[in-house]
Scaffold this motif. Structure first.
Motif, PDB file in Angstrom:
ATOM      1  N   ASP A  39      60.807 118.082  89.658  1.00  0.00           N
ATOM      2  CA  ASP A  39      61.073 119.020  88.569  1.00  0.00           C
ATOM      3  C   ASP A  39      60.453 118.579  87.249  1.00  0.00           C
ATOM      4  O   ASP A  39      60.531 119.290  86.265  1.00  0.00           O
ATOM      5  N   THR A  40      59.821 117.401  87.232  1.00  0.00           N
ATOM      6  CA  THR A  40      59.223 116.905  85.996  1.00  0.00           C
ATOM      7  C   THR A  40      57.817 116.386  86.256  1.00  0.00           C
ATOM      8  O   THR A  40      57.610 115.540  87.111  1.00  0.00           O
ATOM      9  N   ASP A  41      56.849 116.913  85.509  1.00  0.00           N
ATOM     10  CA  ASP A  41      55.461 116.472  85.553  1.00  0.00           C
ATOM     11  C   ASP A  41      55.317 115.448  84.428  1.00  0.00           C
ATOM     12  O   ASP A  41      55.496 115.779  83.259  1.00  0.00           O
ATOM     13  N   VAL A  42      55.005 114.213  84.784  1.00  0.00           N
ATOM     14  CA  VAL A  42      55.032 113.138  83.772  1.00  0.00           C
ATOM     15  C   VAL A  42      53.739 112.978  82.992  1.00  0.00           C
ATOM     16  O   VAL A  42      53.683 112.182  82.055  1.00  0.00           O
ATOM     17  N   CYS A  43      52.690 113.725  83.338  1.00  0.00           N
ATOM     18  CA  CYS A  43      51.410 113.660  82.616  1.00  0.00           C
ATOM     19  C   CYS A  43      50.919 115.076  82.388  1.00  0.00           C
ATOM     20  O   CYS A  43      49.983 115.528  83.061  1.00  0.00           O
ATOM     21  N   ALA A  44      51.543 115.786  81.478  1.00  0.00           N
ATOM     22  CA  ALA A  44      51.241 117.214  81.375  1.00  0.00           C
ATOM     23  C   ALA A  44      51.255 117.716  79.936  1.00  0.00           C
ATOM     24  O   ALA A  44      51.633 117.007  79.009  1.00  0.00           O
ATOM     25  N   THR A  45      50.865 118.963  79.836  1.00  0.00           N
ATOM     26  CA  THR A  45      50.993 119.711  78.597  1.00  0.00           C
ATOM     27  C   THR A  45      51.735 120.996  78.945  1.00  0.00           C
ATOM     28  O   THR A  45      51.964 121.298  80.118  1.00  0.00           O
ATOM     29  N   TRP A  74      56.486 114.198  89.332  1.00  0.00           N
ATOM     30  CA  TRP A  74      55.116 114.406  89.799  1.00  0.00           C
ATOM     31  C   TRP A  74      54.202 113.705  88.812  1.00  0.00           C
ATOM     32  O   TRP A  74      54.372 113.821  87.603  1.00  0.00           O
ATOM     33  N   CYS A  75      53.208 112.966  89.342  1.00  0.00           N
ATOM     34  CA  CYS A  75      52.312 112.218  88.466  1.00  0.00           C
ATOM     35  C   CYS A  75      50.873 112.297  88.948  1.00  0.00           C
ATOM     36  O   CYS A  75      50.558 111.829  90.043  1.00  0.00           O
ATOM     37  N   ASP A  97      66.193 105.141  91.502  1.00  0.00           N
ATOM     38  CA  ASP A  97      66.258 105.673  92.866  1.00  0.00           C
ATOM     39  C   ASP A  97      65.969 107.180  92.909  1.00  0.00           C
ATOM     40  O   ASP A  97      66.704 107.952  93.503  1.00  0.00           O
ATOM     41  N   ILE A  98      64.891 107.571  92.262  1.00  0.00           N
ATOM     42  CA  ILE A  98      64.508 108.979  92.202  1.00  0.00           C
ATOM     43  C   ILE A  98      63.245 109.210  93.033  1.00  0.00           C
ATOM     44  O   ILE A  98      62.418 108.313  93.174  1.00  0.00           O
ATOM     45  N   PRO A  99      63.094 110.406  93.603  1.00  0.00           N
ATOM     46  CA  PRO A  99      61.871 110.696  94.355  1.00  0.00           C
ATOM     47  C   PRO A  99      60.680 110.868  93.408  1.00  0.00           C
ATOM     48  O   PRO A  99      60.797 111.511  92.360  1.00  0.00           O
ATOM     49  N   ILE A 100      59.568 110.285  93.806  1.00  0.00           N
ATOM     50  CA  ILE A 100      58.355 110.349  92.975  1.00  0.00           C
ATOM     51  C   ILE A 100      57.155 110.604  93.876  1.00  0.00           C
ATOM     52  O   ILE A 100      57.007 109.984  94.922  1.00  0.00           O
TER      53      ILE A 100
END
Length: 166
Positions: A39-45, A74-75, A97-100
């Motif tokens: 649910d979170t894109d860690v390198c985005a705009t 998501w990275c 302990d999160i899915p990546i």
């Protein structure tokens, strides 16, 4: 052990850019194939995020605390900082302990640092060459590197409220 330079030709100016967006079809295919739904894109705009939430360059992913991102991350890191992002993703997985799910160029997956940072992850090849997006348009050529998807899955089962089931 012998290390050989993968590419012998000098890189083009365009290939040195970190501004390559993952095509939505590639992201969706990886999510479906590996049953990951970050649910979170860690390198985005705001313009290129693949998820409902994102961490922008100004928010500084490498300093960000991902404690409350249970759905996962998501990275697609800037290639100039693949090592730093691989370490951050592994450390975040270890701590929270999160899915990546992260994509990395093949030449980064085979480095010495990758042996340390990726040792607890699943590593799967992405077959074919990805044609990334530049300014929302397909790049003129597919990526010169092959890519792998790197997945850290949660170590523990959780109930519907996110608490660890022992």
């Amino acid at each position: 052990m012998c290390y050989v330079e993968l590419h012998q030709k000098p890189r083009s100016k365009a290939s040195l850019s970190d501004e390559y967006e993952t095509p939505k079809e590639v992201f969706d295919m990886l999510c479906e194939e590996y049953n990951m739904h970050p649910d979170t894109d860690v390198c985005a705009t705001d313009d290129n995020s693949k998820c409902s939430g994102y961490v922008s360059e100004e928010m500084d992913c490498l300093q960000h605390n991902f404690q409350y991102h249970d759905e996962g991350l998501w990275c697609n890191p800037p290639h100039s900082m693949t090592k730093e992002f691989a370490k951050k993703m592994r450390d975040s997985w270890e701590e929270w302990d999160i899915p990546i799910m992260m994509i990395m160029p093949a030449n980064a997956v085979t480095t010495r640092y990758a042996q340390e940072y990726l040792k607890d992850a699943e590593i799967h090849p992405i077959y074919g060459r990805i044609t990334f997006l530049v300014n929302k348009n397909p790049a003129p050529f597919p990526a010169r590197n092959g890519y792998f998807v790197v997945i850290w899955r949660p170590k523990y089962k959780r109930d519907k409220d996110g608490y660890i089931i022992r």
